[in-house]
Scaffold this motif. Structure first.
Motif, PDB file in Angstrom:
ATOM      1  N   ASP A 138       0.806  -1.220   0.000  1.00 34.39           N
ATOM      2  CA  ASP A 138       0.000   0.000   0.000  1.00 34.39           C
ATOM      3  C   ASP A 138       0.842   1.275   0.000  1.00 34.39           C
ATOM      4  OD1 ASP A 138       0.955  -0.314   2.574  1.00 34.39           O
ATOM      5  OD2 ASP A 138      -0.887   0.350   3.544  1.00 34.39           O
ATOM      6  N   ARG A 139       2.174   1.166   0.067  1.00 36.78           N
ATOM      7  CA  ARG A 139       3.035   2.345   0.016  1.00 36.78           C
ATOM      8  C   ARG A 139       3.819   2.436  -1.294  1.00 36.78           C
ATOM      9  NH1 ARG A 139       3.873   4.281   5.048  1.00 36.78           N
ATOM     10  NH2 ARG A 139       4.135   6.263   3.967  1.00 36.78           N
ATOM     11  N   LEU A 254       9.786   4.867   4.744  1.00 36.38           N
ATOM     12  CA  LEU A 254       8.358   4.845   5.083  1.00 36.38           C
ATOM     13  C   LEU A 254       7.966   6.048   5.928  1.00 36.38           C
ATOM     14  CD1 LEU A 254       7.989   1.042   5.849  1.00 36.38           C
ATOM     15  CD2 LEU A 254       7.099   2.275   3.872  1.00 36.38           C
ATOM     16  N   ALA A 259       1.436   9.943   3.301  1.00 31.59           N
ATOM     17  CA  ALA A 259       0.452   8.885   3.575  1.00 31.59           C
ATOM     18  C   ALA A 259      -0.313   8.550   2.311  1.00 31.59           C
ATOM     19  CB  ALA A 259      -0.485   9.339   4.672  1.00 31.59           C
TER      20      ALA A 259
END
Length: 259
Positions: A138-139, A254, A259
């Motif tokens: 998801d990143r 990260l 986000a």
């Protein structure tokens, strides 16, 4: 005051270094490509130093095989006090550096924009191949978008190329010099502002931006480069077989990704 950072102490990624007679810093490349950059510094810094408002190293060749270069010690210790006065001094330094004639810089040894852009593209491709797959699913979209934005950044000013607190010196509470120009090239001035605007304490960062006259677009682009910083730690850890460094780098990647 010794002016010796971790690199001068012999633990740098690129060079081994030692203090000679309490006055000279002697540097030896760890890898062949670093030798090329050290030789570049011996040409570029003689021309560049008189154009800058703070002391910088001016290395000369002591021996070519194996390569040894030496420069007079720049007095000071690693910057640890981040006040507005120091920010103004660094902002003025970067403004002067980025205002130098890039064509003249290239004639005195600095890698030109086309070479820097080619190296940037290769580095970003490597990040995409080796770092992105290590990130949570998801990143990865945000990570790939960051890499695309960095590749699209301009290259039109002479830059230090690796500016962080370890390369800014202070003496008696005042910024006293900037060291380690081995990554200097004609590139994106936002690269040099990445840490100063987005990694330094707020009062220092505001003073840098004000003294430099940083436009909003430049500030935003500096954030891209700040977010890219930990990616280098990941690939360095992969190259040296250091899983702790890889994990530390991934944590940084990260933490800085949006986000």
């Amino acid at each position: 005051m010794t002016g010796l950072t971790d690199e001068w102490g012999g633990t740098g990624w690129d060079s081994q270094a030692r203090l000679v007679q309490g006055r000279w810093v002697e540097r030896r490349p760890r890898r062949p490509e670093v030798a090329v950059r050290l030789l570049m510094e011996t040409r570029l810094m003689r021309w560049l130093a008189p154009r800058l408002p703070l002391p910088v190293p001016i290395p000369h060749v002591v021996r070519r095989e194996p390569l040894v270069v030496r420069h007079e010690l720049v007095a000071g210790e690693r910057l640890e006090t981040f006040d507005a006065a120091g920010g103004r001094m660094l902002g003025a330094f970067l403004r002067a550096l980025h205002a130098t004639d890039p064509a003249q810089a290239v004639r005195h040894g600095a890698p030109p924009a086309r070479e820097a852009l080619r190296e940037r593209a290769a580095t970003v491709e490597d990040f995409g191949t080796r770092v992105v797959p290590l990130l949570p699913h998801d990143r990865r979209g945000a990570a790939s978008a960051l890499l695309a934005a960095v590749v699209a950044s301009p290259a039109g000013a002479l830059v230090h190329g690796d500016l962080g607190p370890e390369h800014v010196l202070a003496r008696d509470g005042t910024v006293s010099g900037v060291i380690d120009f081995g990554d200097a090239h004609v590139g994106d001035p936002a690269l040099d502002l990445a840490w100063a605007l987005h990694g330094a304490p707020p009062a220092f960062a505001r003073a840098v931006a004000a003294e430099y006259g940083a436009a909003p677009e430049l500030v935003e682009r500096a954030l891209l480069w700040h977010r890219l910083g930990p990616w280098h730690e990941v690939t360095y850890g992969l190259d040296t077989g250091d899983p702790d460094r890889v994990r530390s780098g991934l944590d940084g990647v990260l933490a800085r990704l949006p986000a």
